[in-house]
Design a protein around this motif. Structure first.
Motif, short mmCIF file in Angstrom:
data_model
loop_
_atom_site.label_atom_id
_atom_site.label_comp_id
_atom_site.label_asym_id
_atom_site.label_seq_id
_atom_site.Cartn_x
_atom_site.Cartn_y
_atom_site.Cartn_z
N SER A 72 -27.26 165.06 -43.18
CA SER A 72 -27.63 166.31 -42.49
C SER A 72 -26.84 167.51 -43.01
O SER A 72 -27.39 168.58 -43.24
N SER A 73 -25.54 167.32 -43.22
CA SER A 73 -24.73 168.48 -43.67
C SER A 73 -25.09 168.87 -45.11
O SER A 73 -25.09 170.04 -45.47
N TYR A 74 -25.46 167.87 -45.91
CA TYR A 74 -25.90 168.16 -47.28
C TYR A 74 -27.20 168.97 -47.26
O TYR A 74 -27.35 169.98 -47.92
N LEU A 75 -28.15 168.53 -46.43
CA LEU A 75 -29.44 169.22 -46.35
C LEU A 75 -29.27 170.65 -45.81
O LEU A 75 -29.93 171.58 -46.28
N LYS A 76 -28.36 170.81 -44.86
CA LYS A 76 -28.11 172.16 -44.33
C LYS A 76 -27.55 173.08 -45.42
O LYS A 76 -27.87 174.26 -45.48
N GLU A 77 -26.70 172.50 -46.27
CA GLU A 77 -26.10 173.33 -47.33
C GLU A 77 -27.14 173.75 -48.37
O GLU A 77 -27.17 174.90 -48.79
N ILE A 78 -27.99 172.81 -48.78
CA ILE A 78 -28.92 173.14 -49.87
C ILE A 78 -30.16 173.88 -49.37
O ILE A 78 -30.90 174.46 -50.14
N CYS A 79 -30.38 173.83 -48.06
CA CYS A 79 -31.61 174.38 -47.52
C CYS A 79 -31.33 175.24 -46.29
O CYS A 79 -31.78 174.92 -45.19
N PRO A 80 -30.58 176.34 -46.46
CA PRO A 80 -30.17 177.13 -45.30
C PRO A 80 -31.35 177.79 -44.56
O PRO A 80 -31.25 178.10 -43.39
N LYS A 81 -32.47 177.97 -45.26
CA LYS A 81 -33.62 178.64 -44.62
C LYS A 81 -34.64 177.64 -44.08
O LYS A 81 -35.83 177.96 -43.96
N TRP A 82 -34.18 176.47 -43.76
CA TRP A 82 -35.10 175.40 -43.35
C TRP A 82 -35.99 175.79 -42.16
O TRP A 82 -37.19 175.56 -42.16
N ALA A 83 -35.40 176.43 -41.14
CA ALA A 83 -36.17 176.76 -39.93
C ALA A 83 -37.39 177.62 -40.29
O ALA A 83 -38.49 177.38 -39.79
N LYS A 84 -37.19 178.57 -41.19
CA LYS A 84 -38.28 179.46 -41.58
C LYS A 84 -39.33 178.69 -42.41
O LYS A 84 -40.53 178.83 -42.19
N LEU A 85 -38.85 177.89 -43.35
CA LEU A 85 -39.77 177.10 -44.18
C LEU A 85 -40.64 176.19 -43.33
O LEU A 85 -41.83 176.04 -43.53
N ARG A 86 -39.97 175.59 -42.36
CA ARG A 86 -40.65 174.63 -41.49
C ARG A 86 -41.74 175.34 -40.68
O ARG A 86 -42.84 174.84 -40.52
N LYS A 87 -41.39 176.52 -40.20
CA LYS A 87 -42.34 177.28 -39.37
C LYS A 87 -43.56 177.72 -40.17
O LYS A 87 -44.68 177.72 -39.67
N ASN A 88 -43.31 178.07 -41.42
CA ASN A 88 -44.40 178.59 -42.25
C ASN A 88 -45.29 177.50 -42.85
O ASN A 88 -46.33 177.80 -43.43
N HIS A 89 -44.86 176.27 -42.75
CA HIS A 89 -45.61 175.19 -43.40
C HIS A 89 -46.79 174.76 -42.52
O HIS A 89 -46.60 174.23 -41.44
N LYS A 90 -48.00 175.01 -43.02
CA LYS A 90 -49.20 174.69 -42.21
C LYS A 90 -50.13 173.72 -42.93
O LYS A 90 -51.14 173.30 -42.39
#
Length: 218
Positions: A72-90
């Motif tokens: 989890s901490s690795y993914l948070k570091e490499i993908c700081p904009k995850w929340a936005k990416l996730r929201k935009n993925h349709k």
């Protein structure tokens, strides 16, 4: 006599990975490791131009795991904009992040260990054990998934059968440093190594070179 020495040689060979590990502390994987692996694999069989097209530059890679991270901490570091990416993925039939590892069991471990990172996003298991490929294709057609975690063989089959489209994929993480009970990493297992390289060659390398996918070694 010959048989005996063959058995002995086999035993010696078997001991090798653990012997090497005992003498040195494990080094985390770096982009160069994958780059070398690819050039060794393609070296003898391809023309210079083809090899050029299968070459990954350093810019294709995310920061590698220095072995201090949890997943989890690795993914948070490499993908700081995850929340936005996730929201935009349709898009259906696709995932934003693909995680590739050596077995179904390891996939389940990784899914569990990314809880702190993934939030409420939907994760799809992409391995062959107990799950028919038809089921996975149906799920991908019907719903929106953000992360796919699985084995290279099944992921490759899904891409080939047009069940999984990689155009929305932004991150591909290889479970590079983890070792199984026999102390083998995923790229130490011939079948997994071959299927991973096939998957990379099929479409990932092209997407990396175009800048749409980044590779991470965990």
């Amino acid at each position: 006599k010959q048989q005996e020495s063959a058995v002995k040689a086999k035993k010696r060979k078997k001991k090798k990975i653990s012997d090497v590990l005992e003498k040195s502390s494990p080094k985390p994987g770096v982009p160069e490791d994958l780059q070398n692996l690819l050039s060794q694999h393609f070296g003898a069989r391809r023309s210079v131009i083809e090899i050029e097209e299968l070459t990954l530059s350093d810019s294709c890679f995310l920061p590698a795991n220095d072995l201090t991270h949890s997943f989890s901490s690795y993914l948070k570091e490499i993908c700081p904009k995850w929340a936005k990416l996730r929201k935009n993925h349709k898009e259906k039939k696709s995932v934003v992040m693909l995680v590739i590892c050596s077995s179904a069991l390891r996939s389940l471990e990784l899914i569990k260990s990314m809880t702190a990172f993934k939030g409420d996003c939907r994760v799809l298991k992409l391995f062959a054990k107990h799950i028919k490929i038809k089921e996975q294709i149906n799920m991908l057609e019907k719903g929106v998934f953000h992360i796919g975690v699985g084995t290279p063989g099944r992921i490759k089959a899904l891409v080939e059968q047009d069940g999984l489209c990689l155009n929305s994929t932004k991150y591909m993480i290889l479970d590079w440093n983890w070792r199984d009970q026999k102390l083998r990493r995923m790229m130490d297992i011939p079948e997994i190594k071959k299927e991973t390289i096939d998957l990379l060659e099929m479409s990932i390398i092209k997407l990396c070179r175009e800048g749409s996918v980044k590779l991470g070694l965990f």
